[in-house]
Design a protein around this motif. Structure first.
Motif, PDB file in Angstrom:
ATOM      1  N   LEU A  72       0.829  -1.207   0.000  1.00 15.14           N
ATOM      2  CA  LEU A  72       0.000   0.000   0.000  1.00 15.14           C
ATOM      3  C   LEU A  72       0.866   1.260   0.000  1.00 15.14           C
ATOM      4  CD1 LEU A  72      -2.940  -0.925   2.374  1.00 15.14           C
ATOM      5  CD2 LEU A  72      -2.975  -0.617  -0.113  1.00 15.14           C
ATOM      6  N   ASN A  73       1.907   1.250   0.830  1.00 17.16           N
ATOM      7  CA  ASN A  73       2.819   2.402   0.844  1.00 17.16           C
ATOM      8  C   ASN A  73       3.365   2.673  -0.547  1.00 17.16           C
ATOM      9  OD1 ASN A  73       2.645   2.927   3.557  1.00 17.16           O
ATOM     10  ND2 ASN A  73       4.382   1.617   4.093  1.00 17.16           N
ATOM     11  N   SER A  74       3.799   1.602  -1.217  1.00 21.53           N
ATOM     12  CA  SER A  74       4.393   1.784  -2.531  1.00 21.53           C
ATOM     13  C   SER A  74       3.386   2.298  -3.544  1.00 21.53           C
ATOM     14  CB  SER A  74       5.016   0.478  -3.030  1.00 21.53           C
ATOM     15  OG  SER A  74       6.346   0.394  -2.601  1.00 21.53           O
ATOM     16  N   VAL A  75       2.126   1.821  -3.421  1.00 21.72           N
ATOM     17  CA  VAL A  75       1.092   2.304  -4.342  1.00 21.72           C
ATOM     18  C   VAL A  75       0.895   3.807  -4.150  1.00 21.72           C
ATOM     19  CG1 VAL A  75      -1.356   2.222  -4.912  1.00 21.72           C
ATOM     20  CG2 VAL A  75      -0.094   0.101  -4.565  1.00 21.72           C
ATOM     21  N   ILE A  76       0.717   4.212  -2.883  1.00 22.52           N
ATOM     22  CA  ILE A  76       0.496   5.641  -2.606  1.00 22.52           C
ATOM     23  C   ILE A  76       1.687   6.459  -3.082  1.00 22.52           C
ATOM     24  CG2 ILE A  76       0.176   7.351  -0.770  1.00 22.52           C
ATOM     25  CD1 ILE A  76      -1.122   5.066   0.879  1.00 22.52           C
ATOM     26  N   LEU A  77       2.878   5.992  -2.704  1.00 24.45           N
ATOM     27  CA  LEU A  77       4.108   6.697  -3.053  1.00 24.45           C
ATOM     28  C   LEU A  77       4.269   6.828  -4.566  1.00 24.45           C
ATOM     29  CD1 LEU A  77       7.094   7.616  -2.489  1.00 24.45           C
ATOM     30  CD2 LEU A  77       7.685   5.211  -2.499  1.00 24.45           C
ATOM     31  N   SER A  78       4.159   5.693  -5.271  1.00 20.27           N
ATOM     32  CA  SER A  78       4.452   5.715  -6.708  1.00 20.27           C
ATOM     33  C   SER A  78       3.414   6.531  -7.463  1.00 20.27           C
ATOM     34  CB  SER A  78       4.488   4.298  -7.271  1.00 20.27           C
ATOM     35  OG  SER A  78       5.333   3.500  -6.507  1.00 20.27           O
ATOM     36  N   VAL A  79       2.131   6.355  -7.111  1.00 23.49           N
ATOM     37  CA  VAL A  79       1.084   7.065  -7.855  1.00 23.49           C
ATOM     38  C   VAL A  79       1.199   8.570  -7.617  1.00 23.49           C
ATOM     39  CG1 VAL A  79      -1.391   7.423  -8.043  1.00 23.49           C
ATOM     40  CG2 VAL A  79      -0.484   5.100  -7.938  1.00 23.49           C
ATOM     41  N   THR A  80       1.321   8.968  -6.358  1.00 24.35           N
ATOM     42  CA  THR A  80       1.375  10.406  -6.066  1.00 24.35           C
ATOM     43  C   THR A  80       2.598  11.052  -6.710  1.00 24.35           C
ATOM     44  OG1 THR A  80       0.579   9.737  -3.905  1.00 24.35           O
ATOM     45  CG2 THR A  80       1.114  12.049  -4.184  1.00 24.35           C
ATOM     46  N   ALA A  81       3.763  10.449  -6.463  1.00 18.31           N
ATOM     47  CA  ALA A  81       4.985  11.064  -6.973  1.00 18.31           C
ATOM     48  C   ALA A  81       4.994  11.085  -8.498  1.00 18.31           C
ATOM     49  CB  ALA A  81       6.207  10.319  -6.447  1.00 18.31           C
ATOM     50  N   THR A  82       4.452  10.039  -9.125  1.00 18.98           N
ATOM     51  CA  THR A  82       4.434  10.001 -10.586  1.00 18.98           C
ATOM     52  C   THR A  82       3.540  11.105 -11.142  1.00 18.98           C
ATOM     53  OG1 THR A  82       4.801   7.631 -10.550  1.00 18.98           O
ATOM     54  CG2 THR A  82       3.949   8.549 -12.588  1.00 18.98           C
ATOM     55  N   ILE A 143       8.135  11.017  -1.220  1.00 20.62           N
ATOM     56  CA  ILE A 143       7.470  11.606  -2.393  1.00 20.62           C
ATOM     57  C   ILE A 143       8.231  12.850  -2.835  1.00 20.62           C
ATOM     58  CG2 ILE A 143       5.368  12.785  -3.168  1.00 20.62           C
ATOM     59  CD1 ILE A 143       3.786  10.853  -1.370  1.00 20.62           C
ATOM     60  N   LEU A 144       8.582  13.682  -1.853  1.00 19.70           N
ATOM     61  CA  LEU A 144       9.330  14.906  -2.164  1.00 19.70           C
ATOM     62  C   LEU A 144      10.630  14.561  -2.890  1.00 19.70           C
ATOM     63  CD1 LEU A 144       9.315  18.007  -1.593  1.00 19.70           C
ATOM     64  CD2 LEU A 144      10.853  17.517   0.301  1.00 19.70           C
ATOM     65  N   ALA A 145      11.368  13.586  -2.347  1.00 15.62           N
ATOM     66  CA  ALA A 145      12.654  13.223  -2.949  1.00 15.62           C
ATOM     67  C   ALA A 145      12.465  12.733  -4.386  1.00 15.62           C
ATOM     68  CB  ALA A 145      13.343  12.151  -2.112  1.00 15.62           C
ATOM     69  N   HIS A 146      11.474  11.877  -4.593  1.00 16.67           N
ATOM     70  CA  HIS A 146      11.277  11.337  -5.938  1.00 16.67           C
ATOM     71  C   HIS A 146      10.871  12.418  -6.930  1.00 16.67           C
ATOM     72  CE1 HIS A 146      12.095   7.128  -5.522  1.00 16.67           C
ATOM     73  NE2 HIS A 146      11.389   7.067  -4.417  1.00 16.67           N
ATOM     74  N   VAL A 147      10.037  13.354  -6.460  1.00 17.09           N
ATOM     75  CA  VAL A 147       9.624  14.420  -7.377  1.00 17.09           C
ATOM     76  C   VAL A 147      10.827  15.287  -7.749  1.00 17.09           C
ATOM     77  CG1 VAL A 147       8.254  16.516  -7.590  1.00 17.09           C
ATOM     78  CG2 VAL A 147       7.216  14.460  -6.651  1.00 17.09           C
ATOM     79  N   ILE A 148      11.621  15.669  -6.743  1.00 20.63           N
ATOM     80  CA  ILE A 148      12.741  16.577  -7.016  1.00 20.63           C
ATOM     81  C   ILE A 148      13.777  15.918  -7.916  1.00 20.63           C
ATOM     82  CG2 ILE A 148      14.686  17.799  -5.990  1.00 20.63           C
ATOM     83  CD1 ILE A 148      12.918  18.290  -3.550  1.00 20.63           C
TER      84      ILE A 148
END
Lengths: 276, 377
Positions: A72-82, A143-148
């Motif tokens: 679930l964490n990965s789903v939230i993380l990947s979808v939001t950051a993407t 999420i912040l790190a992946h976006v940046i």
């Protein structure tokens, strides 16, 4: 006639090697599949290659139970950051392709440099900064790190995509009174579905598969799937059916994307090939 | 050049700069600022008690941490990590380029169901190193998996310890590292010299013979005149335990080089192929003499990407051998252990800087090359 005979012999060897290659490439997949479907009591090293006597699906249920929070964490993380990443990329790409100003090429190179660094070089300050702004340990920080750190590649893909849209189209829209934002929102974003797909697949796969930040920047309750799997598989006395089932669960989302949207995946791959 | 048309409208330009600003500021801080911060941290003594403090006290120690890494008694593991990095990079490169090119050539010949084969060869690339590493660890278990394969042919079980072997080959004493490097350089220049002699290029003959003799001289100087690099003997070499990890990495990335090469081979005009066939060149000659030189840029970018990946092998090593296995170590793993397990932040930063420099050695020539190409093209 003799030439044809020779050719068909050549073709035979060609397909022989291809099929051999396919089998070799599938070995790990085969091994993971049969091991995950065996009863734990049936798993031993000596019979590692043989098929399970009886299909045991329970490993998948057990592994998923253990990995559910990470998944679930990965789903939230990947979808939001993407999603955020793709929007940032669309805006930046639009500027660098169709709104150049003096110095914009220089800024583009300035942004691109971030693709070429090993992430260890920014890890310590990133850890410190996330701690001091209260995002350390949480999904928000990841999420912040992946976006940046995704800014360079998404900007590059969108810019390359927008470069293919003729300038004359933009000029005539401008003459019709289209401003910066209406051009971006009414024309460019609707036109860029393929770029969104490429960027979406690329970022989603990268983020889903990421491990270094997952293990250094999150607390256990925010661990992504890769960290969850490595914990599941770690330790010496593991029964191997669980890690194998866990590997399938962790690999499935990206594998599905790859199989269904393979064409776009490869396009992202080749676009990313300028990426180090 | 309609391409580089610049904005005339002032308000559009302001808007363009405004929407760009967040990205530029974030990259300036999180990429450039952080790199400088890490370099600064690597020159301090941040660690031990102050490791996890919110506002740690740091003292300037100059290059002390680097001196420790390269010559301190307890940092022998780091030096072995560097040796491992060399072998990880070279073998991964050779393996994936060779296998990837081979697969691309096979697929380049109007194969039926080409998409199917491509999908199979490329699927490992979509998976994370943690997933593939977990599976390969099981596949390379000492008494199972690959080691059992010979028994299906009636042979004896394989005995090789893929990940846990403690054997090393090509061992050398770190004290003599400099002279060994100069010796290798001398060999390379000797080969270039011989080629120049064969092709009778006088200018190159002069240059290469000068380089050859001076590196031979430097080799002798560093061996017998300079003090040794370490005050004690320290043996390093090619750890065989890295072979298991390399096998998994080559399996995972040769599909990628295949995709790159296939795109390159398809990009070559059909006329080249036709004319080489007219000249009576066989398939082998076509690929060896014509295709390979023509897709050199692809090889170049593949080399860059793969050497970058080999610098990021952290995930795969972690999943297959664990972070504590010194035989399969890598600076990235060491950086993680030093920083986040031992809380030696300054030392971890120094390792990160060395990794960064190694990455730059590959990337900067590539960036310069592609920049030059863009200006010419």
């Amino acid at each position: 006639m003799r030439l044809r005979h020779k050719l068909s012999k050549q073709r035979f060897f060609l397909y022989f090697f291809l099929v051999l290659g396919v089998l070799l490439f599938l070995v790990p997949m085969y091994m993971a599949l049969i091991t995950s479907l065996k009863d734990p009591a049936e798993i031993n090293l000596a019979r590692a290659w043989s098929l399970p006597k009886r299909l045991n699906w329970k490993s998948y249920i057990d592994a998923f139970d253990l990995l559910r929070p990470n998944f679930l964490n990965s789903v939230i993380l990947s979808v939001t950051a993407t999603l955020i990443s793709a929007l940032v990329g669309a805006v930046n790409g639009f500027v660098f392709s169709k709104n150049r100003f003096s110095g914009s090429e220089l800024i583009f190179s300035f942004l691109l440099f971030g693709m070429f660094i090993p992430y260890q070089i920014i890890l310590i300050p990133l850890f410190q900064v996330l701690r001091s702004i209260g995002l350390y340990g949480s999904l928000g920080g990841l999420i912040l790190a992946h976006v940046i750190y995704g800014i360079p590649i998404v900007t590059l893909i969108f810019r390359n995509f927008y470069d293919q849209i003729p300038n004359s189209l933009v000029e005539s829209a401008r003459l019709d009174g289209c401003g910066f934002f209406s051009l971006l929102i009414r024309m460019f974003i609707p036109l860029s579905a393929p770029a969104f797909v490429v960027v979406g697949i690329w970022q989603f796969t990268q983020i889903w598969n990421e491990f270094l930040w997952g293990i250094t920047l999150t607390r256990p309750e925010a661990n992504p799937i890769t960290v969850g799997l490595s914990k599941l598989a770690g330790g010496q006395a593991v029964s191997w059916n669980l890690p194998m089932a866990g590997s399938f669960i962790a690999g499935l989302p990206v594998l599905l994307i790859y199989i269904i949207l393979g064409k776009y995946f490869i396009r992202g791959l080749l676009a990313g090939s300028v990426k180090g | 050049m309609a391409h580089s048309k610049k904005l005339k409208n002032r308000s559009d330009m302001v808007k363009a700069i405004l929407v760009l600003l967040p990205s530029v500021v974030l990259v300036a801080v999180f990429v450039y600022g952080f790199i400088f911060n890490t370099i600064y941290v690597s020159l301090t003594d941040w660690g031990q008690g102050a490791g996890l403090a919110e506002h740690p006290v740091k003292h300037w120690v100059g290059l002390g941490n680097y001196r420790q890494l390269f010559s301190g008694f307890i940092y022998g593991r780091f030096r072995q990590d560097l040796v491992n990095t060399f072998f990880y990079s070279v073998i991964l490169l050779v393996g994936t380029l060779f296998l990837g090119f081979l697969l691309a050539v096979l697929l380049d010949r109007k194969i039926r169901h080409e998409g199917f084969y491509r999908t199979i060869f490329l699927y490992p690339m979509a998976l994370s190193f943690i997933v593939t590493g977990t599976i390969w660890r099981w596949l390379l278990a000492p008494n199972g998996g690959l080691n059992l394969l010979p028994t299906f042919l009636g042979l004896k079980k394989g005995e090789f310890l893929w990940i846990s072997s403690r054997k090393a080959i090509l061992t050398f004493n770190w004290q003599h590292l400099l002279s060994i490097l100069f010796f290798i350089a001398a060999l390379v220049f000797l080969m270039l010299l011989l080629r120049a002699v064969r092709n009778r290029i006088h200018r190159k003959m002069v240059i290469h013979s000068a380089l050859f003799s001076s590196s031979l001289l430097l080799c002798a100087i560093s061996r017998w005149l300079l003090p040794p690099l370490l005050p004690f003997e320290e043996i390093h070499g090619f750890n065989l335990a890295t072979l298991g990890i390399l096998l998994a990495a080559i399996w995972q990335y040769s599909g990628y080089t295949m995709a790159l090469y296939l795109a390159g081979l398809r990009g070559l005009p059909e006329s080249i192929r036709e004319s080489s066939r007219m000249d009576g060149a066989g398939e082998f000659t076509y690929y060896w003499k014509i295709a390979i030189p023509n897709i050199k840029p692809i090889t170049l970018s593949a080399v860059i990407i793969l050497s970058h990946i080999s610098l990021k092998m952290f995930d795969l090593i972690y999943a297959m051998a664990g972070a504590d296995n010194a035989n399969t170590g890598h600076p990235s793993v060491n950086m993680y252990l030093t920083t986040f397990r031992a809380n030696q932040f300054a030392m971890g930063a120094a390792i990160a800087v060395i990794l960064f420099i190694m990455a730059a050695l590959f990337v900067i020539p590539y960036l310069m090359h592609s920049h030059k190409q863009r200006r010419e093209g």
